[in-house]
Design a protein around this motif. Structure first.
Motif, short mmCIF file in Angstrom:
data_model
loop_
_atom_site.label_atom_id
_atom_site.label_comp_id
_atom_site.label_asym_id
_atom_site.label_seq_id
_atom_site.Cartn_x
_atom_site.Cartn_y
_atom_site.Cartn_z
N ARG A 161 -31.14 53.70 -68.02
CA ARG A 161 -29.94 53.24 -67.24
C ARG A 161 -28.81 52.42 -68.17
NH1 ARG A 161 -32.32 49.51 -62.60
NH2 ARG A 161 -30.36 49.14 -62.20
N ARG A 162 -29.15 52.12 -69.47
CA ARG A 162 -28.31 51.13 -70.23
C ARG A 162 -27.98 52.21 -71.48
NH1 ARG A 162 -29.16 50.11 -74.80
NH2 ARG A 162 -27.30 48.73 -74.97
N LYS A 163 -28.54 53.31 -71.58
CA LYS A 163 -28.34 53.85 -73.16
C LYS A 163 -27.05 54.35 -72.95
CE LYS A 163 -30.55 58.49 -72.17
NZ LYS A 163 -31.69 59.19 -72.71
N GLY A 165 -37.14 43.09 -68.82
CA GLY A 165 -36.76 43.00 -67.46
C GLY A 165 -37.74 44.26 -66.66
N ALA A 166 -37.94 45.46 -67.38
CA ALA A 166 -38.61 46.62 -66.52
C ALA A 166 -40.14 45.95 -66.20
CB ALA A 166 -38.75 47.64 -67.29
N VAL A 222 -24.91 46.59 -65.73
CA VAL A 222 -25.75 46.33 -64.46
C VAL A 222 -27.14 46.26 -64.63
CG1 VAL A 222 -26.22 47.43 -62.30
CG2 VAL A 222 -23.77 47.88 -63.24
N VAL A 223 -27.90 47.11 -65.41
CA VAL A 223 -29.39 47.10 -65.56
C VAL A 223 -29.75 45.61 -66.45
CG1 VAL A 223 -29.47 48.42 -67.90
CG2 VAL A 223 -31.40 47.98 -66.01
N VAL A 224 -28.73 45.16 -67.17
CA VAL A 224 -28.86 44.06 -68.18
C VAL A 224 -28.93 42.88 -67.08
CG1 VAL A 224 -28.19 42.86 -70.09
CG2 VAL A 224 -27.77 44.97 -69.91
N VAL A 225 -27.95 42.78 -66.28
CA VAL A 225 -27.93 41.78 -65.28
C VAL A 225 -29.34 41.89 -64.38
CG1 VAL A 225 -26.59 40.73 -62.92
CG2 VAL A 225 -25.37 41.55 -65.00
N GLU A 226 -29.66 43.06 -63.78
CA GLU A 226 -30.75 43.03 -63.06
C GLU A 226 -32.07 42.45 -63.76
OE1 GLU A 226 -33.12 46.81 -61.42
OE2 GLU A 226 -30.94 46.76 -60.68
N SER A 227 -32.06 42.83 -65.04
CA SER A 227 -33.32 42.47 -66.01
C SER A 227 -33.50 40.97 -66.14
CB SER A 227 -33.22 43.14 -67.25
OG SER A 227 -33.33 44.77 -67.19
#
Length: 366
Positions: free
Chosen positions: A47-49, A138-139, A334-339
């Motif tokens: 999702r972040r690559k 985060g995962a 987005v996935v960094v914030v979620e993590s």
């Protein structure tokens, strides 16, 4: 360098540079017995690559994770989990000339001021690629939280002047639009706005919202370790974030108490609230409502337009930055914030286990 670790019980330490051999993370404090696979981590990293859409950097990286320790027969062992992602597409020559000057909006000058030395290849530790370790950790945190029915949903709320319409909210669109917007029409408008910015050799910022559901009441401490304070620190530790809001955020400053207070009532034998202006946190402690937080992301500082700066000889110069850069940071963040939100909530959950005698008695005497 101090400050590469985050968390108390569930603690992570990220390592590596954007143009080094690899980047990664070590997780300490993960309980044993959690089913975990490489695919669980890879889904988040994908999702972040970079290089996946026309609005992200053309740098092509597979960002394939290698789990080096902490797993046996598909479950965590309770020992440190070490994960690595190798860099495979470094173009360090793109950055050779910036060794002699300071890029506007970057950490070049402040790194030199602090250390007297910096890795100018893509920013080193201050690069967005550092977040690979955060996302991998985060995962793991998200999978652990799911065991307790706690879920996190982060998405792009706005890009430049284009905001989503919550009445058109489509969760599937978060993973299907290049903007990570849950509103397909708004995404198309944002993509056009971004295309116009790119034609002008410019960049743009935006807002990421994260909704955390299933969090029990009682997480967080009432003084320095308030849950909203820790969430805010987690968000502000992300390089491009310049502001954070919890609940209704800055809007509350213009309200009266009668408008802003969330009334309590009983529903199916449970205490609940009629509104959620507080964003799920009262007095620094979760109240059982969904936690709502927003992060405000600055425009990508690397732009191809001519800018004014200073070189290391103290001379005023003009530059036009070269290399491969995102015209907008928001979708990949987005996935960094979620993590980071998942890491903060999980750490609070684990810390809360020793908040009451009843909890300890359940663990050790029942």
């Amino acid at each position: 360098m101090a400050g590469s670790s985050f968390g108390n019980i569930f603690q992570i330490t990220t390592w590596g540079e954007s143009h080094g051999v690899a980047l990664g993370v070590v997780i300490d404090g993960c309980p044993s017995g959690l089913p975990l696979s490489q695919e669980d981590i890879q889904i988040f990293l994908n999702r972040r690559k970079p290089g996946q859409t026309k609005i992200s950097t053309p740098r092509k990286e597979a960002d394939e994770v290698e789990i080096l320790s902490g797993l046996f027969e598909g479950k965590t062992t309770g020992t440190p989990i070490s994960m690595l992602v190798r860099n495979t597409s470094q173009h360090s020559s793109d950055y050779s000339e910036i060794a002699s000057y300071y890029r506007p909006g970057h950490a070049d000058y402040t790194f030199d001021a602090k250390y007297g030395f910096r890795d100018y290849r893509g920013g080193g530790r201050s690069s967005g690629r550092e977040t690979i370790g955060r996302v991998a950790a985060g995962a793991v945190a998200s999978k652990l939280l799911s065991q307790f029915g706690i879920t996190l949903t982060a998405y792009t709320k706005s890009i430049g002047p284009v905001s989503i319409n919550m009445s058109s909210f489509d969760k599937n669109a978060i993973l299907e639009t290049p903007t990570c917007m849950p509103d397909r029409q708004a995404s198309l408008q944002a993509e056009q706005y971004l295309a116009d910015c790119m034609k002008e050799y410019d960049s743009v910022g935006g807002v990421i919202e994260c909704v955390i559901e299933g969090v029990p009441a009682g997480l967080g401490d009432p003084v320095f370790n308030k849950l909203d304070a820790n969430l805010s620190k987690a968000m502000m530790s992300i390089g491009a974030v310049k502001a954070v809001e919890i609940g209704d955020g800055i809007e509350v400053a213009s309200r009266r108490g009668s408008e802003n207070n969330d009334s309590f009532h009983m529903e199916d034998g449970q205490i609940t609230k009629t509104t959620n202006h507080a964003g799920g946190i009262l007095g620094g402690i979760s109240d059982g409502s969904p936690i709502i937080l927003r992060t405000y992301i600055k425009p990508t500082p690397s732009i191809f337009s001519t800018q004014q700066t200073v070189n290391k000889n103290g001379e005023n110069i003009e530059i036009a930055i070269k290399g491969r850069h995102d015209p907008i940071i928001v979708p990949r963040a987005v996935v960094v914030v979620e993590s980071m939100a998942a890491l903060t909530i999980l750490d609070a959950l684990l810390l809360n286990a020793c908040a009451k005698m009843d909890n300890l008695l359940k663990i050790y005497k029942e």
